[in-house]
Design a protein around this motif. Structure first.
Motif, PDB file in Angstrom:
ATOM      1  N   UNK A  21       0.702  -1.091   0.104  1.00  0.00           N
ATOM      2  CA  UNK A  21       0.025  -0.093   0.082  1.00  0.00           C
ATOM      3  C   UNK A  21       0.737   1.249   0.214  1.00  0.00           C
ATOM      4  N   UNK A  22       0.523   2.408  -0.685  1.00  0.00           N
ATOM      5  CA  UNK A  22       1.321   3.472  -0.588  1.00  0.00           C
ATOM      6  C   UNK A  22       0.195   4.486  -0.326  1.00  0.00           C
ATOM      7  N   UNK A  23       0.583   5.333   0.935  1.00  0.00           N
ATOM      8  CA  UNK A  23      -0.009   6.404   1.156  1.00  0.00           C
ATOM      9  C   UNK A  23       0.560   7.576   1.161  1.00  0.00           C
ATOM     10  N   UNK A  33      -3.054   7.541  10.526  1.00  0.00           N
ATOM     11  CA  UNK A  33      -4.050   6.679  11.024  1.00  0.00           C
ATOM     12  C   UNK A  33      -4.066   5.638  10.094  1.00  0.00           C
ATOM     13  N   UNK A  34      -4.406   5.910   8.514  1.00  0.00           N
ATOM     14  CA  UNK A  34      -4.649   4.905   7.699  1.00  0.00           C
ATOM     15  C   UNK A  34      -3.159   3.951   7.345  1.00  0.00           C
ATOM     16  N   UNK A  35      -2.037   4.626   7.456  1.00  0.00           N
ATOM     17  CA  UNK A  35      -0.825   3.888   7.690  1.00  0.00           C
ATOM     18  C   UNK A  35      -0.660   2.801   8.867  1.00  0.00           C
ATOM     19  N   UNK A  36      -0.890   3.284   9.927  1.00  0.00           N
ATOM     20  CA  UNK A  36      -1.038   2.471  10.923  1.00  0.00           C
ATOM     21  C   UNK A  36      -2.066   1.498  10.779  1.00  0.00           C
ATOM     22  N   UNK A  37      -3.393   1.495  10.327  1.00  0.00           N
ATOM     23  CA  UNK A  37      -4.078   0.733  10.121  1.00  0.00           C
ATOM     24  C   UNK A  37      -3.770  -0.320   9.065  1.00  0.00           C
ATOM     25  N   UNK A  38      -3.482  -0.128   7.986  1.00  0.00           N
ATOM     26  CA  UNK A  38      -2.897  -0.967   6.999  1.00  0.00           C
ATOM     27  C   UNK A  38      -1.872  -1.800   7.628  1.00  0.00           C
ATOM     28  N   UNK A  39      -0.813  -1.364   8.272  1.00  0.00           N
ATOM     29  CA  UNK A  39       0.367  -2.013   8.910  1.00  0.00           C
ATOM     30  C   UNK A  39       0.009  -2.933   9.966  1.00  0.00           C
ATOM     31  N   UNK A  40      -1.236  -2.702  10.638  1.00  0.00           N
ATOM     32  CA  UNK A  40      -1.753  -3.518  11.807  1.00  0.00           C
ATOM     33  C   UNK A  40      -2.459  -4.848  11.261  1.00  0.00           C
ATOM     34  N   UNK A  45       3.716  -0.876   3.754  1.00  0.00           N
ATOM     35  CA  UNK A  45       2.941   0.310   3.709  1.00  0.00           C
ATOM     36  C   UNK A  45       4.151   1.246   3.284  1.00  0.00           C
ATOM     37  N   UNK A  46       4.195   1.681   2.051  1.00  0.00           N
ATOM     38  CA  UNK A  46       5.186   2.896   1.659  1.00  0.00           C
ATOM     39  C   UNK A  46       4.304   4.247   2.254  1.00  0.00           C
ATOM     40  N   UNK A  47       4.815   4.705   3.380  1.00  0.00           N
ATOM     41  CA  UNK A  47       4.423   6.061   4.131  1.00  0.00           C
ATOM     42  C   UNK A  47       5.124   7.217   3.272  1.00  0.00           C
ATOM     43  N   UNK A  57       8.911   8.537  12.037  1.00  0.00           N
ATOM     44  CA  UNK A  57       8.550   7.779  13.334  1.00  0.00           C
ATOM     45  C   UNK A  57       7.699   6.948  13.111  1.00  0.00           C
ATOM     46  N   UNK A  58       6.620   6.834  11.975  1.00  0.00           N
ATOM     47  CA  UNK A  58       6.073   5.330  11.694  1.00  0.00           C
ATOM     48  C   UNK A  58       6.721   4.364  11.112  1.00  0.00           C
ATOM     49  N   UNK A  59       7.749   4.596  10.521  1.00  0.00           N
ATOM     50  CA  UNK A  59       8.506   3.601  10.085  1.00  0.00           C
ATOM     51  C   UNK A  59       9.320   3.020  11.336  1.00  0.00           C
ATOM     52  N   UNK A  60       9.742   3.888  12.134  1.00  0.00           N
ATOM     53  CA  UNK A  60      10.532   3.233  13.296  1.00  0.00           C
ATOM     54  C   UNK A  60       9.502   2.476  14.363  1.00  0.00           C
ATOM     55  N   UNK A  61       8.319   2.775  14.416  1.00  0.00           N
ATOM     56  CA  UNK A  61       7.525   1.991  15.073  1.00  0.00           C
ATOM     57  C   UNK A  61       6.905   0.745  14.597  1.00  0.00           C
ATOM     58  N   UNK A  62       6.446   0.789  13.388  1.00  0.00           N
ATOM     59  CA  UNK A  62       5.942  -0.419  12.651  1.00  0.00           C
ATOM     60  C   UNK A  62       6.930  -1.328  11.553  1.00  0.00           C
ATOM     61  N   UNK A  63       7.557  -2.177  11.743  1.00  0.00           N
ATOM     62  CA  UNK A  63       8.575  -2.617  10.877  1.00  0.00           C
ATOM     63  C   UNK A  63       7.986  -2.909   9.568  1.00  0.00           C
ATOM     64  N   UNK A  64       6.894  -3.029   9.024  1.00  0.00           N
ATOM     65  CA  UNK A  64       6.360  -3.129   7.986  1.00  0.00           C
ATOM     66  C   UNK A  64       6.068  -1.834   7.196  1.00  0.00           C
ATOM     67  N   UNK A  65       6.511  -0.570   7.701  1.00  0.00           N
ATOM     68  CA  UNK A  65       6.315   0.541   7.331  1.00  0.00           C
ATOM     69  C   UNK A  65       7.733   1.064   6.559  1.00  0.00           C
ATOM     70  N   UNK A  66       7.678   1.687   5.526  1.00  0.00           N
ATOM     71  CA  UNK A  66       8.768   2.182   4.886  1.00  0.00           C
ATOM     72  C   UNK A  66       8.563   3.603   4.570  1.00  0.00           C
ATOM     73  N   UNK A  67       9.254   4.669   4.986  1.00  0.00           N
ATOM     74  CA  UNK A  67       9.191   6.246   4.935  1.00  0.00           C
ATOM     75  C   UNK A  67       9.918   6.427   3.380  1.00  0.00           C
ATOM     76  N   UNK A  68       9.302   7.336   2.920  1.00  0.00           N
ATOM     77  CA  UNK A  68       9.675   7.859   1.489  1.00  0.00           C
ATOM     78  C   UNK A  68       9.209   9.497   1.335  1.00  0.00           C
ATOM     79  N   UNK A  69      10.325  10.157   1.478  1.00  0.00           N
ATOM     80  CA  UNK A  69      10.126  11.758   1.260  1.00  0.00           C
ATOM     81  C   UNK A  69       9.509  11.788  -0.336  1.00  0.00           C
TER      82      UNK A  69
END
Length: 266
Positions: A21-23, A33-40, A45-47, A57-69
């Motif tokens: 998922x890309x958000x 909230x959408x990012x955390x919900x999908x990760x859960x 998730x590409x945040x 912060x999201x990527x540091x909290x959820x292993x399945x989230x990757x941050x992209x500026x």
């Protein structure tokens, strides 16, 4: 009763297991909230966001989230990040357009810059990301796009002409895209929130009674209240996005789901 009913899709913790998922606008509020919900629910998730702090912060909290500026107003940034996200995480199954800004002003006093900036993020940003992702989904014959719009797209709001117009344009673009890609197995829908407890909403509050006026309504601004008697929380909107992105909504496309506690009376 049988354990499995043909055609029924059971709920479960890993409902989006194996999906990518890309958000956009994932750094705060509804996007976070959408990012955390999908990760859960098991998704990769590409945040994405213009600023790094929230998505890091999201990527540091959820292993399945990757941050992209990513800057949704820059098509080159969007194209590059969409390609990188697919290379890193796998083909995108879901796109959620959340990135948005709000500039308030009486319509006749609205500056050219505020108008242009609002449309650049809220409308052109949806165009850039949806185009980049839909082209890839079309080749694969599957996918889902959800645009987070606003109930302001369907009802006039004082001081919010640019925002309301930009959200209306984004919603119609999403539906037109959905019509064109439906035969390729891609669904496109809109979630239209009402007042939601985010930094954007709180930025509109000028005094300690503003929260109550949102719920009760404000005749001076021609605004009805919220029949359910509460302001939405970001996860209320995320839940609607999850539903439309899920297999339980597999026969739903070109629709706009209003999540506003009845505020628009429709």
């Amino acid at each position: 009763m049988p354990d499995h009913i043909p055609g029924h899709i059971p709920y479960g913790h890993g409902e989006f297991e194996g999906r990518t998922v890309l958000v956009t606008g994932a750094g705060q509020g509804i996007g976070a909230a959408v990012t955390e919900a999908f990760a859960g629910l098991g998704a990769r998730v590409a945040a994405t966001d213009l600023g790094a702090s929230g998505i890091d912060r999201l990527a540091g909290t959820h292993p399945s989230v990757t941050a992209y500026a990513m800057d949704v107003t820059d098509r080159h940034s969007v194209d590059d990040i969409v390609a990188k996200a697919e290379s890193d995480l796998g083909p995108l199954d879901v796109l959620v357009n959340v990135a948005g800004i709000l500039r308030t002003s009486p319509a006749a006093q609205l500056s050219d810059q505020d108008w242009a900036d609002t449309f650049a993020v809220n409308t052109t940003g949806v165009f850039h990301t949806s185009r980049a992702v839909a082209a890839r989904m079309t080749r694969r014959g599957s996918g889902c796009i959800v645009t987070v719009g606003s109930n302001a797209a369907g009802i006039p709001r004082t001081g919010m002409a640019a925002y309301a117009a930009s959200k209306a344009a984004a919603a119609m673009f999403t539906k037109c895209l959905g019509l064109e890609v439906a035969r390729d197995g891609i669904r496109c829908n809109v979630v239209a929130p009402g007042s939601t407890d985010t930094a954007m909403q709180r930025g509109l509050w000028s005094d300690e009674h503003a929260h109550r006026r949102v719920i009760d309504g404000d005749p001076a601004t021609y605004r009805t209240g919220i029949p359910l008697g509460r302001i939405a929380e970001p996860h209320d909107i995320a839940d609607a996005v999850l539903f439309l992105a899920s297999d339980r909504a597999r026969h739903i496309t070109l629709q706009e789901l209003c999540v506003d506690g009845g505020a628009t009376l429709r």
